[in-house]
Design a protein around this motif. Structure first.
Motif, PDB file in Angstrom:
ATOM      1  N   HIS A  85      47.084  44.910  27.083  1.00 51.55           N
ATOM      2  CA  HIS A  85      46.496  43.620  27.439  1.00 51.55           C
ATOM      3  C   HIS A  85      47.500  42.760  28.203  1.00 51.55           C
ATOM      4  CE1 HIS A  85      43.742  40.300  27.235  1.00 51.55           C
ATOM      5  NE2 HIS A  85      44.639  39.539  26.634  1.00 51.55           N
ATOM      6  N   HIS A 134      48.730  45.426  31.552  1.00 45.64           N
ATOM      7  CA  HIS A 134      47.598  45.937  32.349  1.00 45.64           C
ATOM      8  C   HIS A 134      47.764  47.417  32.683  1.00 45.64           C
ATOM      9  CE1 HIS A 134      46.359  41.809  32.607  1.00 45.64           C
ATOM     10  NE2 HIS A 134      47.539  41.485  33.123  1.00 45.64           N
ATOM     11  N   HIS A 193      39.835  35.722  31.116  1.00 43.63           N
ATOM     12  CA  HIS A 193      40.181  36.932  31.859  1.00 43.63           C
ATOM     13  C   HIS A 193      39.120  37.345  32.883  1.00 43.63           C
ATOM     14  CE1 HIS A 193      43.977  37.781  29.992  1.00 43.63           C
ATOM     15  NE2 HIS A 193      43.455  37.530  28.802  1.00 43.63           N
ATOM     16  N   LYS A 247      47.647  31.685  30.075  1.00 42.21           N
ATOM     17  CA  LYS A 247      48.460  32.214  31.180  1.00 42.21           C
ATOM     18  C   LYS A 247      49.946  32.153  30.824  1.00 42.21           C
ATOM     19  CE  LYS A 247      45.265  31.564  34.897  1.00 42.21           C
ATOM     20  NZ  LYS A 247      45.135  31.524  36.331  1.00 42.21           N
ATOM     21  N   ASP A 285      37.545  36.764  26.908  1.00 42.42           N
ATOM     22  CA  ASP A 285      37.252  37.870  27.818  1.00 42.42           C
ATOM     23  C   ASP A 285      36.419  37.456  29.025  1.00 42.42           C
ATOM     24  OD1 ASP A 285      38.140  40.691  26.675  1.00 42.42           O
ATOM     25  OD2 ASP A 285      37.727  39.320  25.021  1.00 42.42           O
ATOM     26  N   HIS A 332      50.712  35.045  28.679  1.00 44.61           N
ATOM     27  CA  HIS A 332      50.730  36.328  29.394  1.00 44.61           C
ATOM     28  C   HIS A 332      51.889  36.473  30.376  1.00 44.61           C
ATOM     29  CE1 HIS A 332      47.290  38.782  28.230  1.00 44.61           C
ATOM     30  NE2 HIS A 332      46.801  37.639  27.800  1.00 44.61           N
ATOM     31  N   ARG A 341      36.248  38.864  32.879  1.00 46.62           N
ATOM     32  CA  ARG A 341      35.631  40.196  32.881  1.00 46.62           C
ATOM     33  C   ARG A 341      34.216  40.117  33.460  1.00 46.62           C
ATOM     34  NH1 ARG A 341      37.259  43.951  27.754  1.00 46.62           N
ATOM     35  NH2 ARG A 341      39.496  43.933  28.110  1.00 46.62           N
TER      36      ARG A 341
END
Length: 151
Positions: free
Chosen positions: A36, A39, A97, A119, A93, A122, A99
């Motif tokens: 996650h 990637h 993100h 962010k 999600d 991540h 999706r």
């Protein structure tokens, strides 16, 4: 009373999420969570997606046993966990993100705050580094960034 149980459990799930994310997902279950961050998975799904199953099982068990006893408190605890999980899926999600492309250009200060905090989380690719392990409630500095209109 049932609504109160659901509400309290939903709120407690935010605390549980912070703890689980920081100490379990970035701990001994990093093997499932790593893709996650880096990637490294191919395709639409990540190993991290197993967490949806891992967290759904206790909710299903609680609702099942609670329904056997005339929908007692166990059922409503399971509902609270499930509602939090649905919220997590939608916000994490779908919104954060992307999706499914939705609310991509929002100007909502709350949504922008949690997106920014995520962010920041991540930007750290490793297991040990990290910040912003919460989900619906993030450090106040991110809320100030978007709620302070004078900046």
């Amino acid at each position: 009373m049932n609504f109160i149980i659901i509400f309290i459990i939903f709120m407690l799930m935010e605390c549980a999420t912070w703890f689980i994310h920081k100490y379990i997902m970035h701990g001994f279950l990093w093997i499932l969570h790593r893709d996650h961050h880096d990637h490294s998975s191919e395709g639409a799904f990540e190993k991290n997606d197993y967490f949806f199953v891992i967290f759904a099982i206790p909710a299903i068990v609680l609702m099942y046993f609670g329904s056997l006893n005339h929908f007692n408190y166990l059922f409503y605890i399971g509902v609270g966990v499930t509602l939090y999980g649905m919220t997590y899926f939608f916000v994490h999600d779908i919104f954060i993100h992307q999706r499914i492309e939705f609310l991509k250009n929002t100007q909502n200060p709350y949504l922008l705050s949690i997106r920014r905090a995520h962010k920041q989380h991540h930007k750290h690719l490793g297991k040990k580094e990290g910040e912003c392990f919460g989900f619906l409630w993030v450090p106040i500095k991110y809320f100030r960034m978007y709620f302070n209109k004078e900046k």
